[in-house]
Design an enzyme around this catalytic site. Structure first.
Site, mmCIF file in Angstrom:
data_model
loop_
_atom_site.group_PDB
_atom_site.id
_atom_site.type_symbol
_atom_site.label_atom_id
_atom_site.label_comp_id
_atom_site.label_asym_id
_atom_site.label_seq_id
_atom_site.Cartn_x
_atom_site.Cartn_y
_atom_site.Cartn_z
ATOM 1 N N MET A 65 0.881 -1.135 0.041
ATOM 2 C CA MET A 65 0.096 0.072 0.097
ATOM 3 C C MET A 65 0.888 1.169 0.037
ATOM 4 S SD MET A 65 -2.555 1.208 3.009
ATOM 5 C CE MET A 65 -3.185 -0.335 2.974
ATOM 6 N N TYR A 92 5.342 -4.171 8.423
ATOM 7 C CA TYR A 92 5.784 -4.277 6.852
ATOM 8 C C TYR A 92 7.221 -4.400 6.830
ATOM 9 C CZ TYR A 92 5.520 -3.126 1.811
ATOM 10 O OH TYR A 92 5.655 -2.898 0.551
ATOM 11 N N CYS A 151 4.640 -9.248 -0.486
ATOM 12 C CA CYS A 151 4.015 -8.636 0.736
ATOM 13 C C CYS A 151 2.766 -7.665 0.438
ATOM 14 C CB CYS A 151 5.102 -8.050 1.531
ATOM 15 S SG CYS A 151 6.356 -9.034 2.387
ATOM 16 N N GLU A 152 2.815 -7.157 -0.673
ATOM 17 C CA GLU A 152 1.734 -6.183 -0.923
ATOM 18 C C GLU A 152 0.441 -6.902 -1.726
ATOM 19 O OE1 GLU A 152 1.396 -3.228 -0.619
ATOM 20 O OE2 GLU A 152 3.256 -2.423 -0.127
ATOM 21 N N SER A 153 0.621 -7.982 -2.559
ATOM 22 C CA SER A 153 -0.431 -8.490 -3.172
ATOM 23 C C SER A 153 -0.572 -10.127 -3.430
ATOM 24 C CB SER A 153 -0.381 -8.114 -4.852
ATOM 25 O OG SER A 153 0.407 -8.404 -5.476
#
Length: 233
Positions: free
Chosen positions: A1, A209, A122-124
């Site tokens: 994000m 994150y 980690c994002e998608s």
């Protein structure tokens, strides 16, 4: 994000320099020996007192190692407490589907290929159609304003998204003088937040994150099989 607040500096500059402390939490992964036409080796794992996860592809005589994934891709029921289910080839192929574009973008912007993979993971989780609750889109979860800054016309186009997200990592690396932690934190919280706080912002989401991206970065650096490295521990 992504949540961007500062104007982008030039995209040219030195390659990303990874501080030694960024590797301190690296996972001890054994490289799996693969042969044409052969199945993956069994994977054994244990977590030590420091929280570091160790992997091996054969029993080591150390009783702490437990079977994690069988050579046919099934997770051990001893770990999950349920009957293991073999993931389908289709569910796993996404982890290698964008290899060529990741390599091209990494080479173009002089960002470690493994870092690009870690951010995508980690994002998608390699889903090109992913949309976050706040509107971040695609593989590297570009916010519309960030996509515009990175000259991405269609954030759901996997190639455009990868090149746009990697270009942004290059900008952040330049801005933070190659500091890996700050580059990752900036990708999540925005470069403005990192600059205001003089380091990783005190946001639980951003701190988690940074740790997660660094963990996957280490995984991708220490095994040649991106599918194995992409499977959740």
């Amino acid at each position: 994000m992504l949540n961007r607040e500062m104007p982008a500096p030039p995209t040219s500059g030195p390659s990303l320099r990874v501080p030694l402390r960024a590797l301190a939490a690296a996972l001890g992964l054994a490289v799996l020996a693969l042969h044409p036409g052969s199945a993956l080796a069994d994977i054994f794992t244990y977590t030590d007192a420091d929280g570091t996860v160790h992997f091996a592809n054969r029993p080591t005589g150390d009783a702490r190692f437990k079977l994690y994934i069988k050579g046919d891709g099934r997770r051990s029921s001893a770990r999950a407490g349920v009957t293991p289910v073999a993931p389908s080839d289709k569910s796993l192929e996404r982890f290698g589907r964008y290899d060529a574009w990741i390599r091209q973008a990494a080479a173009l912007y002089q960002i470690p290929e493994e870092l690009v993979r870690a951010v995508i993971k980690c994002e998608s989780d390699y889903d090109p159609r992913a949309v976050s609750p706040v509107g971040a889109q695609g593989l590297m979860q570009l916010m519309p304003e960030t996509a515009l800054r990175m000259q991405v016309r269609d954030a759901f186009d996997a190639r455009e998204n990868i090149f746009g997200g990697t270009r942004y990592l290059r900008i952040l690396a330049n801005l933070f003088n190659g500091d890996l932690d700050l580059t990752i934190a900036g990708y999540n919280a925005g470069e403005g937040a990192v600059m205001r706080h003089g380091g990783i912002p005190p946001y639980a989401e951003t701190q988690a994150y940074v740790t997660r991206v660094r963990t996957y970065y280490a995984r991708y650096r220490t095994t040649r099989d991106t599918t194995v490295a992409s499977i959740e521990p």
